[in-house]
Design a protein around this motif. Structure first.
Motif, PDB file in Angstrom:
ATOM      1  N   HIS B  11       0.827  -1.199   0.000  1.00 25.34           N
ATOM      2  CA  HIS B  11       0.000   0.000   0.000  1.00 25.34           C
ATOM      3  C   HIS B  11       0.869   1.260   0.000  1.00 25.34           C
ATOM      4  O   HIS B  11       1.599   1.525   0.950  1.00 25.34           O
ATOM      5  CB  HIS B  11      -0.915  -0.001   1.241  1.00 25.34           C
ATOM      6  CG  HIS B  11      -1.863   1.163   1.277  1.00 25.34           C
ATOM      7  ND1 HIS B  11      -2.406   1.645   2.451  1.00 25.34           N
ATOM      8  CD2 HIS B  11      -2.369   1.937   0.288  1.00 25.34           C
ATOM      9  CE1 HIS B  11      -3.199   2.684   2.165  1.00 25.34           C
ATOM     10  NE2 HIS B  11      -3.193   2.871   0.866  1.00 25.34           N
ATOM     11  N   LEU B  12       0.756   1.985  -1.073  1.00 31.26           N
ATOM     12  CA  LEU B  12       1.501   3.243  -1.221  1.00 31.26           C
ATOM     13  C   LEU B  12       0.548   4.415  -1.011  1.00 31.26           C
ATOM     14  O   LEU B  12      -0.548   4.436  -1.583  1.00 31.26           O
ATOM     15  CB  LEU B  12       2.099   3.312  -2.639  1.00 31.26           C
ATOM     16  CG  LEU B  12       2.734   4.641  -3.091  1.00 31.26           C
ATOM     17  CD1 LEU B  12       4.013   4.937  -2.308  1.00 31.26           C
ATOM     18  CD2 LEU B  12       3.027   4.600  -4.602  1.00 31.26           C
ATOM     19  N   VAL B  13       0.970   5.361  -0.208  1.00 28.94           N
ATOM     20  CA  VAL B  13       0.170   6.582  -0.029  1.00 28.94           C
ATOM     21  C   VAL B  13       0.946   7.758  -0.603  1.00 28.94           C
ATOM     22  O   VAL B  13       2.120   7.961  -0.278  1.00 28.94           O
ATOM     23  CB  VAL B  13      -0.155   6.827   1.462  1.00 28.94           C
ATOM     24  CG1 VAL B  13      -0.854   8.184   1.640  1.00 28.94           C
ATOM     25  CG2 VAL B  13      -1.038   5.706   2.001  1.00 28.94           C
ATOM     26  N   ALA B  31       5.463  -0.502 -13.483  1.00 29.11           N
ATOM     27  CA  ALA B  31       6.479  -1.529 -13.223  1.00 29.11           C
ATOM     28  C   ALA B  31       5.908  -2.701 -12.418  1.00 29.11           C
ATOM     29  O   ALA B  31       6.627  -3.672 -12.140  1.00 29.11           O
ATOM     30  CB  ALA B  31       7.670  -0.905 -12.486  1.00 29.11           C
ATOM     31  N   GLY B  32       4.651  -2.611 -12.038  1.00 38.32           N
ATOM     32  CA  GLY B  32       4.014  -3.692 -11.292  1.00 38.32           C
ATOM     33  C   GLY B  32       4.570  -3.868  -9.887  1.00 38.32           C
ATOM     34  O   GLY B  32       4.601  -4.981  -9.351  1.00 38.32           O
ATOM     35  N   LEU B  33       4.986  -2.784  -9.273  1.00 38.49           N
ATOM     36  CA  LEU B  33       5.667  -2.884  -7.980  1.00 38.49           C
ATOM     37  C   LEU B  33       4.796  -2.464  -6.810  1.00 38.49           C
ATOM     38  O   LEU B  33       5.267  -2.422  -5.673  1.00 38.49           O
ATOM     39  CB  LEU B  33       6.939  -2.028  -8.007  1.00 38.49           C
ATOM     40  CG  LEU B  33       7.963  -2.421  -9.073  1.00 38.49           C
ATOM     41  CD1 LEU B  33       9.123  -1.445  -9.081  1.00 38.49           C
ATOM     42  CD2 LEU B  33       8.440  -3.849  -8.848  1.00 38.49           C
ATOM     43  N   VAL B  34       3.544  -2.146  -7.090  1.00 41.81           N
ATOM     44  CA  VAL B  34       2.712  -1.616  -6.017  1.00 41.81           C
ATOM     45  C   VAL B  34       1.323  -2.254  -6.060  1.00 41.81           C
ATOM     46  O   VAL B  34       0.770  -2.484  -7.148  1.00 41.81           O
ATOM     47  CB  VAL B  34       2.651  -0.065  -6.124  1.00 41.81           C
ATOM     48  CG1 VAL B  34       2.026   0.388  -7.425  1.00 41.81           C
ATOM     49  CG2 VAL B  34       1.950   0.550  -4.936  1.00 41.81           C
ATOM     50  N   GLY B  35       0.806  -2.611  -4.871  1.00 42.65           N
ATOM     51  CA  GLY B  35      -0.522  -3.220  -4.795  1.00 42.65           C
ATOM     52  C   GLY B  35      -1.618  -2.200  -5.039  1.00 42.65           C
ATOM     53  O   GLY B  35      -2.273  -2.206  -6.069  1.00 42.65           O
ATOM     54  N   ARG B  36      -1.765  -1.286  -4.075  1.00 40.32           N
ATOM     55  CA  ARG B  36      -2.763  -0.234  -4.291  1.00 40.32           C
ATOM     56  C   ARG B  36      -2.191   1.094  -3.831  1.00 40.32           C
ATOM     57  O   ARG B  36      -1.275   1.151  -3.001  1.00 40.32           O
ATOM     58  CB  ARG B  36      -4.070  -0.558  -3.553  1.00 40.32           C
ATOM     59  CG  ARG B  36      -3.942  -0.557  -2.054  1.00 40.32           C
ATOM     60  CD  ARG B  36      -5.140  -1.261  -1.401  1.00 40.32           C
ATOM     61  NE  ARG B  36      -4.803  -1.554  -0.016  1.00 40.32           N
ATOM     62  CZ  ARG B  36      -5.110  -0.738   1.000  1.00 40.32           C
ATOM     63  NH1 ARG B  36      -5.780   0.382   0.784  1.00 40.32           N
ATOM     64  NH2 ARG B  36      -4.749  -1.049   2.223  1.00 40.32           N
ATOM     65  N   VAL B  37      -2.769   2.151  -4.412  1.00 38.24           N
ATOM     66  CA  VAL B  37      -2.270   3.493  -4.139  1.00 38.24           C
ATOM     67  C   VAL B  37      -3.422   4.359  -3.645  1.00 38.24           C
ATOM     68  O   VAL B  37      -4.489   4.396  -4.265  1.00 38.24           O
ATOM     69  CB  VAL B  37      -1.653   4.129  -5.411  1.00 38.24           C
ATOM     70  CG1 VAL B  37      -1.147   5.542  -5.115  1.00 38.24           C
ATOM     71  CG2 VAL B  37      -0.527   3.256  -5.971  1.00 38.24           C
ATOM     72  N   THR B  38      -3.188   5.040  -2.526  1.00 35.35           N
ATOM     73  CA  THR B  38      -4.174   6.000  -2.030  1.00 35.35           C
ATOM     74  C   THR B  38      -3.599   7.406  -2.175  1.00 35.35           C
ATOM     75  O   THR B  38      -2.448   7.651  -1.814  1.00 35.35           O
ATOM     76  CB  THR B  38      -4.494   5.736  -0.547  1.00 35.35           C
ATOM     77  OG1 THR B  38      -4.999   4.394  -0.412  1.00 35.35           O
ATOM     78  CG2 THR B  38      -5.542   6.723  -0.030  1.00 35.35           C
ATOM     79  N   GLY B  39      -4.403   8.287  -2.718  1.00 38.43           N
ATOM     80  CA  GLY B  39      -3.993   9.682  -2.851  1.00 38.43           C
ATOM     81  C   GLY B  39      -4.590  10.527  -1.746  1.00 38.43           C
ATOM     82  O   GLY B  39      -5.730  10.303  -1.338  1.00 38.43           O
TER      83      GLY B  39
END
Lengths: 298, 298
Positions: B11-13, B31-39
């Motif tokens: 989880h990237l914020v 790059a397929g390196l992150v599951g989900r992103v919250t802004g």
């Protein structure tokens, strides 16, 4: 002759067949306004190239010989060469010849003409505000002056016919012609051209003189630095000449710029974010107003 | 983890989904390196746009809520917001979360992290030297960081795993990652970025403050002025923040620049063409050396 009447020149002499001189010739030839063109310069290679490219019909190293039956002479040489070129042509110019130039400073050009030309009233100082980083005859193109400003700096002694002819020629090559006093021109250009060049050179030198252990500060420079300093890749000779020829006005502009920098420095020391914000905002607005009004001619 | 190992984030914020934050997310997603992103941000319109563009999977205005189960948090907000954003996230960060940023000054970012974060050793200060005049999520693109320098400013207290992860992430988005001290970074950037911006704003203001009867000096400005002052169209807010956050280093650079200007002024007053020529030449050479060595990453 009015500025809209089509002038016609039998023999045009271009002294300095570079980007500016070459483009002037190409534009007049394209418009069918000139009989023949003689190029004058020091570099044989450049003059031969100019002839191959159809910029000039003939060339010589001897300015006195070239101007003997010239109707119009354009000086497009570095400012530092003006006095010697005027001196070399003085004895050979006919009474009816009109002389103009393309130099970046106008008071010095007029002073040189007055000092050496037999009839300085037939010299009309001009400054086409146009150029690229390129130089030499190979860089010349007929469209260079289109929509660009060309400042003429006649004085009360200027011959009206000579002024009308020079005005018509710059108009015909596509310039937007403006007349103003030489001193005023030099002040304006010191502010918007000569100072930015000097400042760009100075800023690169400020960075260059800083040594950091193991790291080259230039390595961290990006697009902003590249554009800010683009004009620091201009010809050092040409800008030394311009700076020296317009040193009074340029010193005034350096002082005005240093005062702005000192004001911002003071605001920084006082952590006065509001002043800094107001200054940055006013600059951004002024620049964008300028681009909206004049950006199309760039 | 080595810098070449592929990191993977659940989880990237992204706090501040603008050009930088949005591009970072897009590059990691590609790059397929992150599951989900919250802004996280203030503008609902911008956050909705970011979601529509696939930059973030979800968004909120509440940074505390967003970071609760974050693995990595990127701060890409103006420098003036760092303290309040750190304060707002402090209570919600999990022990394993790694925090990084994209701010232009590093000492101030580290100071803010130390002041507000529960575990400042897991904050790794970063500065991707990339950007365009555009801003907002709509300007983001996955290639923004390719070949660009990204400076990391870890300190002796930095958690090695956190450092390795942040290094790997910036590497994966295409940056050339360099580690150095925060003070050194701030000195370099003051010289090659912050000073040029301040000088561009100052020069526009110097011109703006001059009133000439009947003529607008900006009218005579051409391509050199346009490029020199391009960065004076940058965000006044952003550059005020940067200037204030790096005022010590910037004041030193203003002084160095003023010394260069004063030297040239003196040479002009003395009509010392040789000194002026040497200065201009050295600047041109330094700039061209820089472009030859580093111009490809611009």
């Amino acid at each position: 002759m009015s500025a809209t009447a089509k002038p016609s020149i039998g023999h045009l002499v271009i002294v300095g067949v570079g980007l500016i001189g070459g483009s002037f010739s190409l534009a007049l030839k394209r418009a069918g306004l000139v009989g023949r063109v003689t190029g004058v310069g020091r570099s044989r290679d450049n003059l031969e190239l100019a002839q191959r490219l159809g910029i000039v019909d003939a060339w010589t190293h001897d300015v006195g010989e070239a101007v003997r039956d010239a109707d119009v002479v354009l000086l497009a040489v570095p400012m530092s060469a003006f006095e010697s070129v005027f001196a070399d042509m003085a004895a050979s110019l006919s009474d009816h010849a009109v002389v103009t130039d393309a130099g970046s400073t106008k008071q010095s050009a007029i002073a040189a003409a007055r000092k050496f030309l037999p009839n300085p009233s037939r010299f009309i100082a001009a400054h086409p505000i146009a150029g690229t980083e390129q130089s030499g005859a190979g860089a010349a193109f007929a469209e260079l002056f289109e929509k660009r400003l060309c400042v003429l700096a006649p004085d009360p002694d200027s011959d009206p016919d000579a002024l009308a002819l020079v005005k018509a020629l710059w108009h015909q090559v596509g310039s937007r012609v403006v007349c103003m006093g030489a001193a005023e021109h030099d002040d304006f250009l010191a502010a918007v051209s000569h100072l930015p060049h000097l400042a760009a050179f100075a800023l690169v030198n400020a960075v260059r003189r800083q040594s950091y252990e193991g790291h080259d500060p230039f390595r961290f420079a990006a697009g902003g630095f590249r554009d800010f300093t683009r004009i620091a890749s201009s010809s050092p000779e040409m800008w030394r000449d311009i700076a020296l020829c317009n040193s009074d006005a340029l010193v005034k502009q350096i002082d005005a710029f240093q005062a702005e920098l000192s004001g911002l420095r003071e605001a920084l020391m006082a952590a006065d974010g509001e002043s800094i914000m107001n200054e940055f905002k006013a600059a951004k607005e002024a620049r964008e107003k300028w681009l909206a009004e004049h950006g199309d001619g760039l």
